[in-house]
Design a protein around this motif. Structure first.
Motif, PDB file in Angstrom:
ATOM      1  N   VAL A  23      33.075  62.931  83.127  1.00 46.53           N
ATOM      2  CA  VAL A  23      32.128  62.969  84.064  1.00 46.53           C
ATOM      3  C   VAL A  23      31.046  63.513  84.012  1.00 46.53           C
ATOM      4  N   ARG A  24      30.892  64.986  83.365  1.00 48.39           N
ATOM      5  CA  ARG A  24      30.037  65.740  83.119  1.00 48.39           C
ATOM      6  C   ARG A  24      29.081  64.955  82.060  1.00 48.39           C
ATOM      7  N   GLU A  25      29.873  64.486  80.927  1.00 48.44           N
ATOM      8  CA  GLU A  25      29.263  63.696  80.069  1.00 48.44           C
ATOM      9  C   GLU A  25      28.404  62.412  80.473  1.00 48.44           C
ATOM     10  N   ASN A  26      29.022  61.635  81.393  1.00 52.76           N
ATOM     11  CA  ASN A  26      28.387  60.606  81.860  1.00 52.76           C
ATOM     12  C   ASN A  26      27.108  61.061  82.719  1.00 52.76           C
ATOM     13  N   ARG A  27      27.054  62.234  83.287  1.00 48.73           N
ATOM     14  CA  ARG A  27      25.946  62.608  84.129  1.00 48.73           C
ATOM     15  C   ARG A  27      25.100  63.015  82.960  1.00 48.73           C
ATOM     16  N   GLU A  28      25.075  63.636  82.082  1.00 46.14           N
ATOM     17  CA  GLU A  28      24.111  63.721  81.056  1.00 46.14           C
ATOM     18  C   GLU A  28      23.459  62.568  80.473  1.00 46.14           C
ATOM     19  N   ILE A  29      24.234  61.446  80.042  1.00 50.55           N
ATOM     20  CA  ILE A  29      23.957  60.179  79.518  1.00 50.55           C
ATOM     21  C   ILE A  29      23.047  59.461  80.580  1.00 50.55           C
ATOM     22  N   LEU A  30      23.270  59.534  81.950  1.00 54.02           N
ATOM     23  CA  LEU A  30      22.609  58.954  83.083  1.00 54.02           C
ATOM     24  C   LEU A  30      21.088  59.649  83.104  1.00 54.02           C
ATOM     25  N   LYS A  31      21.258  61.096  82.695  1.00 50.89           N
ATOM     26  CA  LYS A  31      19.795  61.669  82.851  1.00 50.89           C
ATOM     27  C   LYS A  31      18.945  61.263  81.706  1.00 50.89           C
ATOM     28  N   ASP A  32      19.479  60.975  80.713  1.00 49.09           N
ATOM     29  CA  ASP A  32      18.626  60.190  79.509  1.00 49.09           C
ATOM     30  C   ASP A  32      18.154  59.062  80.023  1.00 49.09           C
ATOM     31  N   PHE A  33      18.934  58.119  80.608  1.00 44.82           N
ATOM     32  CA  PHE A  33      18.336  56.872  81.001  1.00 44.82           C
ATOM     33  C   PHE A  33      17.260  57.171  81.996  1.00 44.82           C
ATOM     34  N   ILE A  34      17.259  58.116  82.871  1.00 43.22           N
ATOM     35  CA  ILE A  34      16.231  58.354  83.776  1.00 43.22           C
ATOM     36  C   ILE A  34      15.165  58.777  83.438  1.00 43.22           C
ATOM     37  N   ARG A  35      15.290  59.855  82.452  1.00 44.66           N
ATOM     38  CA  ARG A  35      14.141  60.416  81.560  1.00 44.66           C
ATOM     39  C   ARG A  35      13.378  59.181  80.986  1.00 44.66           C
ATOM     40  N   ALA A  36      14.068  58.258  80.426  1.00 43.55           N
ATOM     41  CA  ALA A  36      13.293  57.152  79.736  1.00 43.55           C
ATOM     42  C   ALA A  36      12.651  56.416  80.555  1.00 43.55           C
ATOM     43  N   THR A  37      13.267  56.162  81.880  1.00 43.42           N
ATOM     44  CA  THR A  37      12.692  55.415  82.924  1.00 43.42           C
ATOM     45  C   THR A  37      11.367  55.922  83.573  1.00 43.42           C
ATOM     46  N   TYR A  38      11.477  57.233  83.670  1.00 45.19           N
ATOM     47  CA  TYR A  38      10.304  58.101  84.159  1.00 45.19           C
ATOM     48  C   TYR A  38       9.309  58.173  83.261  1.00 45.19           C
ATOM     49  N   PHE A  39       9.412  58.208  81.855  1.00 47.18           N
ATOM     50  CA  PHE A  39       8.517  58.263  80.806  1.00 47.18           C
ATOM     51  C   PHE A  39       7.628  56.960  80.884  1.00 47.18           C
ATOM     52  N   LEU A  40       8.385  55.901  80.659  1.00 49.15           N
ATOM     53  CA  LEU A  40       7.771  54.543  80.634  1.00 49.15           C
ATOM     54  C   LEU A  40       6.891  54.218  82.074  1.00 49.15           C
ATOM     55  N   ALA A  41       7.478  54.789  83.210  1.00 53.19           N
ATOM     56  CA  ALA A  41       6.624  54.339  84.309  1.00 53.19           C
ATOM     57  C   ALA A  41       5.480  55.304  84.354  1.00 53.19           C
ATOM     58  N   LYS A  42       5.633  56.312  84.106  1.00 49.13           N
ATOM     59  CA  LYS A  42       4.628  57.442  84.076  1.00 49.13           C
ATOM     60  C   LYS A  42       3.370  57.087  83.154  1.00 49.13           C
ATOM     61  N   GLN A  43       3.649  56.578  81.845  1.00 45.07           N
ATOM     62  CA  GLN A  43       2.743  55.947  80.890  1.00 45.07           C
ATOM     63  C   GLN A  43       2.385  54.456  81.092  1.00 45.07           C
ATOM     64  N   GLU A  44       2.875  53.825  82.051  1.00 39.91           N
ATOM     65  CA  GLU A  44       2.459  52.457  82.626  1.00 39.91           C
ATOM     66  C   GLU A  44       2.831  51.733  81.381  1.00 39.91           C
ATOM     67  N   LEU A  45       4.055  51.695  80.905  1.00 36.02           N
ATOM     68  CA  LEU A  45       4.398  50.738  79.663  1.00 36.02           C
ATOM     69  C   LEU A  45       5.435  49.940  80.176  1.00 36.02           C
ATOM     70  N   ALA A  46       5.490  48.530  79.658  1.00 32.61           N
ATOM     71  CA  ALA A  46       6.579  47.458  79.714  1.00 32.61           C
ATOM     72  C   ALA A  46       7.715  48.002  79.760  1.00 32.61           C
ATOM     73  N   PHE A  47       8.693  47.644  80.244  1.00 33.36           N
ATOM     74  CA  PHE A  47      10.179  48.179  79.827  1.00 33.36           C
ATOM     75  C   PHE A  47      10.745  47.105  78.735  1.00 33.36           C
ATOM     76  N   ARG A  48      10.644  45.880  79.031  1.00 31.22           N
ATOM     77  CA  ARG A  48      11.340  44.996  78.199  1.00 31.22           C
ATOM     78  C   ARG A  48      10.687  44.165  77.282  1.00 31.22           C
ATOM     79  N   GLY A  49      11.482  43.710  76.266  1.00 28.36           N
ATOM     80  CA  GLY A  49      10.949  42.929  75.162  1.00 28.36           C
ATOM     81  C   GLY A  49      11.208  41.489  75.169  1.00 28.36           C
ATOM     82  N   ASN A  50      10.791  40.714  74.376  1.00 29.91           N
ATOM     83  CA  ASN A  50      11.036  39.404  74.299  1.00 29.91           C
ATOM     84  C   ASN A  50      12.380  39.117  74.040  1.00 29.91           C
ATOM     85  N   ASP A  51      12.811  39.729  72.819  1.00 28.20           N
ATOM     86  CA  ASP A  51      14.052  39.615  72.389  1.00 28.20           C
ATOM     87  C   ASP A  51      14.942  41.003  72.337  1.00 28.20           C
ATOM     88  N   GLU A  52      15.770  41.048  73.106  1.00 31.27           N
ATOM     89  CA  GLU A  52      16.418  42.400  73.307  1.00 31.27           C
ATOM     90  C   GLU A  52      17.716  42.468  72.529  1.00 31.27           C
TER      91      GLU A  52
END
Length: 255
Positions: free
Chosen positions: A123-152
């Protein structure tokens, strides 16, 4: 009994490393012994073993008992899998209760404690992984960058900013790297998960704005209108209010 009293062997294993060409990219760290009380090593073979399983297991073909483990690249995944195995838990109980007259109720309680401990670690490991997902989301939103690509897809040279940013973070974080490589149930990179993360961050920010606005003595609404290429008007709404003697502006939405 003497072996149990002497305890596990924890040599530094300086020869246990993995190379990429002439360069060493991973090497064994002795502090890993302190993280896992069952982990032990052999200096002669430069391999890792499970101390309770070495003592009590009859399955000599188990990699943690017979051949020994040396794949540092997949070590976190292998450790988690081994800790969750019923055989390992039984051998840990056998080690802790060796030489003692232990009622079955105590043995069952010890098994339950070990299972709960393994679950809590995950559970503790999963929480730390989720924090990385949130950090990535926050960074892209703050920098006003698109999330997705044409081919993922896996073979794409550009899988979008969100996935590529996670891959960069994974280069410095072994936990996230292992998760992205081996997770099959929840990888955290799908379009639906990206949308959920964006919505969760948005809801949290709007809630914080609401709390500050409710406590502010003065609030004003600033609305700016512009017309897009399809001749549709778009309104950007900004709240301007006093927050602890400072004037603060918060973007509320685009309509």
């Amino acid at each position: 009994m003497l072996i149990i009293q002497q305890g596990r062997c924890t040599p530094p294993l300086r020869d246990l490393h993995q190379c990429k060409g002439p360069k060493i990219v991973r090497s064994f760290q002795p502090e890993w012994y302190s993280r896992k009380e069952w982990l032990c090593g052999c200096d002669a073979s430069s391999k890792l073993f499970c101390f309770p399983c070495l003592l009590f297991s009859k399955e000599r073909d188990n990699v943690w008992v017979g051949p020994g483990y040396s794949d540092l690249y997949n070590l976190p995944t292998a450790i988690t899998k081994h800790e969750r195995s019923s055989a390992h838990i039984q051998h840990q109980i056998a080690l802790k209760t060796f030489g003692k007259c232990t009622p079955i109720s105590i043995a069952l309680n010890e098994a339950n404690r070990l299972q709960v401990s393994v679950h809590n670690v995950k559970v503790r490991e999963n929480r730390e992984i989720l924090k990385d997902f949130i950090r990535a989301t926050y960074f892209l939103a703050k920098q006003e960058l698109a999330f997705r690509g044409n081919d993922e897809s896996e073979g794409s040279s550009n899988r979008g900013n969100y996935v590529e940013l996670l891959n960069i973070l994974a280069e410095k974080g072994e936990r996230l790297e292992t998760h992205l490589q081996v997770s099959t149930v929840f990888t955290g990179t799908s379009n639906r998960i990206q949308n959920d993360l964006i919505q969760a961050v948005s809801d949290t920010l709007l809630h914080d704005i609401q709390v500050e606005v409710n406590a502010a003595p003065y609030v004003s609404v600033q609305v700016d209108e512009t017309t897009d290429a399809t001749n549709k008007a778009q309104l950007s709404v900004i709240l301007r209010y006093v927050n602890q003697s400072d004037v603060k502006e918060a973007f509320f939405g685009l309509y």
